[in-house]
Every structure is written in structure tokens, then in C-alpha cells.
Motif scaffolding. Structure first.
Motif, short mmCIF file in Angstrom:
data_model
loop_
_atom_site.label_atom_id
_atom_site.label_comp_id
_atom_site.label_asym_id
_atom_site.label_seq_id
_atom_site.Cartn_x
_atom_site.Cartn_y
_atom_site.Cartn_z
N ARG A 125 0.79 -1.16 0.01
CA ARG A 125 0.06 0.12 0.02
C ARG A 125 1.13 1.27 -0.04
NH1 ARG A 125 -4.20 0.20 4.69
NH2 ARG A 125 -2.70 -0.83 5.80
N PHE A 126 2.06 1.22 0.43
CA PHE A 126 2.97 2.32 0.41
C PHE A 126 4.43 1.98 0.11
CE2 PHE A 126 0.35 1.97 3.98
CZ PHE A 126 -0.45 3.44 4.15
N PRO A 127 4.45 2.07 -1.46
CA PRO A 127 5.44 1.77 -2.14
C PRO A 127 6.85 2.32 -1.62
CG PRO A 127 3.80 2.25 -3.68
CD PRO A 127 3.60 2.78 -2.36
N GLU A 128 6.95 3.56 -1.21
CA GLU A 128 8.05 4.13 -0.47
C GLU A 128 8.63 3.45 0.45
OE1 GLU A 128 4.47 6.29 1.76
OE2 GLU A 128 4.85 5.30 -0.52
N LEU A 129 7.95 2.45 1.12
CA LEU A 129 8.51 1.77 2.26
C LEU A 129 9.23 0.60 1.37
CD1 LEU A 129 5.60 1.66 4.74
CD2 LEU A 129 7.72 3.23 4.64
N ALA A 130 8.52 0.05 0.45
CA ALA A 130 9.41 -0.85 -0.14
C ALA A 130 10.75 -0.48 -0.86
CB ALA A 130 8.49 -1.77 -1.28
N GLU A 131 10.64 0.77 -1.42
CA GLU A 131 11.97 1.39 -1.84
C GLU A 131 12.80 1.64 -0.79
OE1 GLU A 131 14.84 2.84 -4.01
OE2 GLU A 131 13.35 1.54 -4.71
N PHE A 132 12.58 2.05 0.30
CA PHE A 132 13.36 2.41 1.46
C PHE A 132 14.04 0.83 1.69
CE2 PHE A 132 14.07 1.94 6.03
CZ PHE A 132 14.93 2.96 6.23
N TYR A 133 13.31 0.00 1.93
CA TYR A 133 13.83 -1.23 2.27
C TYR A 133 14.78 -1.91 1.25
CZ TYR A 133 14.25 -6.42 2.67
OH TYR A 133 14.83 -7.72 2.95
N ARG A 134 14.53 -1.78 0.03
CA ARG A 134 15.53 -2.07 -1.22
C ARG A 134 16.74 -1.24 -1.04
NH1 ARG A 134 17.59 -0.89 -5.58
NH2 ARG A 134 16.80 1.46 -5.26
N SER A 135 16.74 -0.14 -0.89
CA SER A 135 18.04 0.72 -1.11
C SER A 135 18.78 0.73 0.22
CB SER A 135 17.44 2.16 -1.57
OG SER A 135 16.66 2.72 -0.55
N GLU A 136 18.21 0.76 1.43
CA GLU A 136 18.62 1.36 2.65
C GLU A 136 19.07 -0.48 3.44
OE1 GLU A 136 19.69 3.85 3.41
OE2 GLU A 136 18.90 4.87 1.66
N ILE A 137 18.38 -1.50 3.36
CA ILE A 137 18.59 -2.57 3.66
C ILE A 137 19.29 -3.77 2.93
CG2 ILE A 137 17.54 -4.19 5.26
CD1 ILE A 137 15.59 -2.05 6.28
N LEU A 138 18.22 -4.09 1.66
CA LEU A 138 18.68 -5.24 0.97
C LEU A 138 19.92 -4.95 0.26
CD1 LEU A 138 17.80 -7.98 -0.08
CD2 LEU A 138 16.54 -6.72 -1.90
#
Length: 214
Positions: A125-138
Motif C-alpha cells: 500500500r505504501f511503495p515508498e516503504l518497499a523502496e526504502f527497504y530495497r535501497s537501505e537494507i537489502l
């Protein structure tokens, strides 16, 4: 009136106040989810004014959620990078140490479990959270894994294509991530972490080693 008094968090040194806000944010997001969490409630939990909260996090709830996740996950990434940068042993030993670190944090960091569960449930529901996970964690985790694979190839410990096989870094991380998901969803019914670790290490070495381990 009470609301005219200085907020408790506002009297603390900046670093302590920031930590207090993030702790309050974790509690609020854990209790209400991302969609239901309110900045005013976080400010109340932390004992600071709402205006001060927006001073620290001008992007509002998204900025605060990112910071709350980072406060839980960043120490693990920093510890992994520190371990890798100062490691004097073999590439095999480093891979083993990093996998051990992943399973240790899986068992000891319940705050990470709370926020990662929220991240997974809310990301659609909040794609910005998925992008944050991808860029900052994964991505940082994958980068470190690839560096270790490259070092193992260069030293002759790992098979020559270990640092170029598509998806291998993802596969090496996946069991720890899946174990965390099971722990989040199944609680005490999750598979034993020591059993998962042993199978993970055995499988990884069978794929990585340039020659059978004598």
C-alpha cells in the motif's frame, strides 16, 4: 495547564531525545500499524511537542517510519561491515561469521521483527516503504555479501564463478530472512534457529567451496 509545561523529551540532550522519539515510534507503529499510527501519538509517547517531532522528521510519518526501521537495522549492518573490514581469517570463516551474526540477531532483536513485519504487510500500500527497504537494507546487505564472495574467489577458496553467479548473494541471505519471517509469524512454533543455521552453512559451503572440504 499541563499542555503549557515543557515536554519531558524536550529537556533532554538532543541525542537522548532523538532516541526517545524513535523508541516511541516503534511502540506506536507496532501497536497501530503504519496506516493507523499518528504523529501526535508518537509525540505524546515521547513527551515532546508535535512541532518538535516535525522538526526532526519534516517528511512526517514516512520519515519517522524510515528512521525507526533504520534505528533497529542499522546496528546490524554496521556490525556486519565492521566484522568484515577487520576480519583476519579466511573467506569461508567470514561467511560463517556473518551467517552466525544473522542468526544471533534473529534471536535477540524483537524490535527488528516488529518493524520488518510492518514493512512487509504495508509495503504493497505504501511503495515508498518497499523502496526504502530495497535501497537501505537489502542492497547494502547484498553488496557486502558480494564483496566476501569476490574475496573468496580471489583467494582461491571459492569456485571461480562464485562472485558472478546471478542471484547467489540473494540465495545466501534468503535463509536468514525466511527464518526471521517464520519467527515473526509462528513465534515459538518457528523452526529451531540452530537447525536452520547448520543446514544453511552446510548448503552454502557445498555451493561455494572450490574443492571438497578435506
Amino acid at each position: 495547564m499541563n499542555d503549557a509545561l515543557p515536554a519531558r523529551g524536550a529537556r533532554l540532550p538532543s541525542a537522548e531525545r532523538h532516541a526517545l522519539i524513535l523508541e516511541a515510534a516503534v511502540e506506536e507503529f507496532a501497536g497501530r500499524g503504519y496506516a493507523g499510527a499518528r504523529m501526535a501519538a508518537v509525540a505524546n509517547r515521547a513527551g515532546v511537542t508535535k512541532g518538535l517531532l516535525y522538526h526532526y522528521f519534516p517528511g512526517g510519518k514516512t520519515d519517522l517510519f524510515r528512521a525507526a526501521i533504520a534505528s533497529c537495522v542499522a546496528p546490524a549492518l554496521a556490525e556486519a561491515n565492521q566484522l568484515a573490514s577487520g576480519f583476519a581469517g579466511s573467506a569461508r570463516g567470514l561467511i560463517t561469521a556473518l551467517i552466525d551474526l544473522g542468526y544471533a540477531r534473529m534471536a535477540l532483536e524483537p524490535r527488528e521483527h516488529i518493524l520488518m513485519r510492518l514493512l512487509m504487510t504495508e509495503a504493497d500500500r505504501f511503495p515508498e516503504l518497499a523502496e526504502f527497504y530495497r535501497s537501505e537494507i537489502l542492497q547494502p546487505s547484498l553488496m557486502l555479501t558480494r564483496q566476501v564472495l569476490r574475496a573468496g574467489v580471489e583467494s582461491g577458496e571459492f569456485r571461480p564463478d562464485a562472485d558472478s553467479l546471478p542471484g547467489l548473494a540473494h540465495v545466501l541471505l534468503a535463509p536468514i530472512l525466511m527464518g526471521s519471517v517464520w519467527r515473526m509469524t509462528l513465534g515459538e512454533g518457528a523452526p529451531d534457529a540452530a537447525m536452520l543455521r547448520a543446514a544453511h552453512l552446510q548448503s552454502a559451503m557445498r555451493v561455494l567451496l572450490a574443492a571438497p572440504d578435506g
